[in-house]
Enzyme design. Sequence first.
Site, PDB file in Angstrom:
ATOM      1  N   PHE A 144       0.860  -1.189   0.000  1.00  0.00           N
ATOM      2  CA  PHE A 144       0.000   0.000   0.000  1.00  0.00           C
ATOM      3  C   PHE A 144       0.886   1.225   0.000  1.00  0.00           C
ATOM      4  CE2 PHE A 144      -2.329   3.577   1.649  1.00  0.00           C
ATOM      5  CZ  PHE A 144      -3.468   3.523   0.872  1.00  0.00           C
ATOM      6  N   ASP A 229       9.285   3.149   2.100  1.00  0.00           N
ATOM      7  CA  ASP A 229       8.068   3.904   2.405  1.00  0.00           C
ATOM      8  C   ASP A 229       7.817   3.758   3.901  1.00  0.00           C
ATOM      9  OD1 ASP A 229       5.558   4.894   2.867  1.00  0.00           O
ATOM     10  OD2 ASP A 229       4.618   3.976   1.103  1.00  0.00           O
ATOM     11  N   LYS A 258       2.245  11.059   7.385  1.00  0.00           N
ATOM     12  CA  LYS A 258       1.485  10.769   8.604  1.00  0.00           C
ATOM     13  C   LYS A 258       2.028  11.494   9.844  1.00  0.00           C
ATOM     14  CE  LYS A 258      -1.126   7.027   6.843  1.00  0.00           C
ATOM     15  NZ  LYS A 258      -0.772   5.946   5.937  1.00  0.00           N
TER      16      LYS A 258
HETATM   17  C1  LIG Z   1      -0.983   6.007   4.413  1.00  0.00           C
HETATM   18  C2  LIG Z   1       0.094   5.497   3.558  1.00  0.00           C
HETATM   19  C3  LIG Z   1       0.356   6.070   2.303  1.00  0.00           C
HETATM   20  C4  LIG Z   1      -0.488   7.149   1.690  1.00  0.00           C
HETATM   21  O1  LIG Z   1      -0.545   8.315   2.456  1.00  0.00           O
HETATM   22  P1  LIG Z   1      -1.706   9.381   2.182  1.00  0.00           P
HETATM   23  O2  LIG Z   1      -1.351  10.531   3.076  1.00  0.00           O
HETATM   24  O3  LIG Z   1      -2.997   8.729   2.565  1.00  0.00           O
HETATM   25  O4  LIG Z   1      -1.669   9.733   0.750  1.00  0.00           O
HETATM   26  C5  LIG Z   1       1.432   5.568   1.584  1.00  0.00           C
HETATM   27  N1  LIG Z   1       2.195   4.576   2.062  1.00  0.00           N
HETATM   28  C6  LIG Z   1       1.968   4.004   3.262  1.00  0.00           C
HETATM   29  C7  LIG Z   1       2.860   2.913   3.744  1.00  0.00           C
HETATM   30  C8  LIG Z   1       0.891   4.432   4.042  1.00  0.00           C
HETATM   31  O5  LIG Z   1       0.634   3.849   5.215  1.00  0.00           O
END
Ligand SMILES: *Cc1c(COP(=O)(O)O)cnc(C)c1O
Length: 402
Positions: A144, A229, A258
């Site tokens: 994700f 990520d 985040k």
């Molecule tokens: C939440 C998340 C995203 C996307 O972030 P958004 O601020 O919702 O666009 C990308 N990668 C990971 C691992 C995430 O947990």
Amino acid sequence: MKIGDITKKYIEKSEKHGANNYHPLDIVIKKAEGVWVYDVEGRKFLDCLASYSAVNQGHVHPEILAPAIEQMKILTLTSRAFHNDRMGDFLEKVCTITKKEKVLPMNTGAEAVETAIKMARKWAYKIKGVPRDKAEIIVCENNFHGRTTTIVGFSTEEAYRDGFGPFTPNFKIIPYGDTEALKTSINANTAAFMFEPIQGEGGVIVPRDGFIRESYDICKRNNVLFIADEIQTGFGRTGRMFCCDWENVEPDVYIMGKAISGGFYPLSAVAADHSVMQVFNPGEHGSTFGGNPLASAIGIAAIDVILNYDLPRRSFELGNYFKNELIKINSPYVKEIRGKGLFVGVEIKQECGTARPFCEKLFEKGILAKETHHQVIRFAPPLIITKEEIDWALDRIREVLS
Ligand SMILES: *Cc1c(COP(=O)(O)O)cnc(C)c1O
């Protein structure tokens, strides 16, 4: 649980005017402080989702709130057509914690992922010497990375993709944690390997020990960028500042989001050394709000809270305690309990149904947790949670899982 009349009124209005792209629990939150959230019926809940780890510092942390308000009174947005007096300090702070030379600020996680993808491709053409339009990026099954058209194009989750094509080409998908597959997928045109150190949305999937280090070494040997990520795993969530720290790996590229703003503001960033970041020239990438003074002031304060209260350590210690207590429940419904720090997934056995009814029962008892990937309850409370509050939660989790 019966939905209260006030709650119903709010939900009806949202459903009338909003797109149907979420399936939230029946709670309307109007206030939050620390680990506690309060709904429009006056009920109180312990937040074990922490806005998908965006509020690791706890809700409305006073040491982020004060500088945010101060900054809001003075200057909020200049655009990048001009300099502002806050961005430099923010970039410097992110450089310090990542040990990288350069940072590119954006707003949402998905934008930071897009930035990393653009950077990796351009690096492949300008530095590595990959022929034009041939660059490939390797990603993992069950990933994700966000919701843009490019990103969902390399998702393996049908619901994320279906109906949104055609997609951006040249992403290769390998099984998560499979270093052999990584080796065989790399060729002369490979720009980068991009992965999550723990797959959060994928169900709190923890790769085997050694995966991060070994895949990093493979990338180094093959002149492939190693892109972590850390949007969900970063900022103390897993018991280290970044999850890659668990295997003493410094990725070539960090993607952050985040908790970098403690829930106050959309803020994300990509960090890399000059040797990679240099591929961007004026006009080649940007964002109206990226690096704005308000976001910068908030980011500085949010990172300071993580550092000053040593939240990674807190997450490590309390996470171990929490996980061990969960294991002791010895629940007949549970297939596996896994995670690092205060990032814990409880997988419900297939034959016991999905995780959703368990989340609904927890909700009735005053705990907010959201199922992920059908079978998994994710417990990821704000890292400022106390042992007493964890014990309070455990009393209720025991009732639900026994
Ligand atoms: C939440 C998340 C995203 C996307 O972030 P958004 O601020 O919702 O666009 C990308 N990668 C990971 C691992 C995430 O947990």
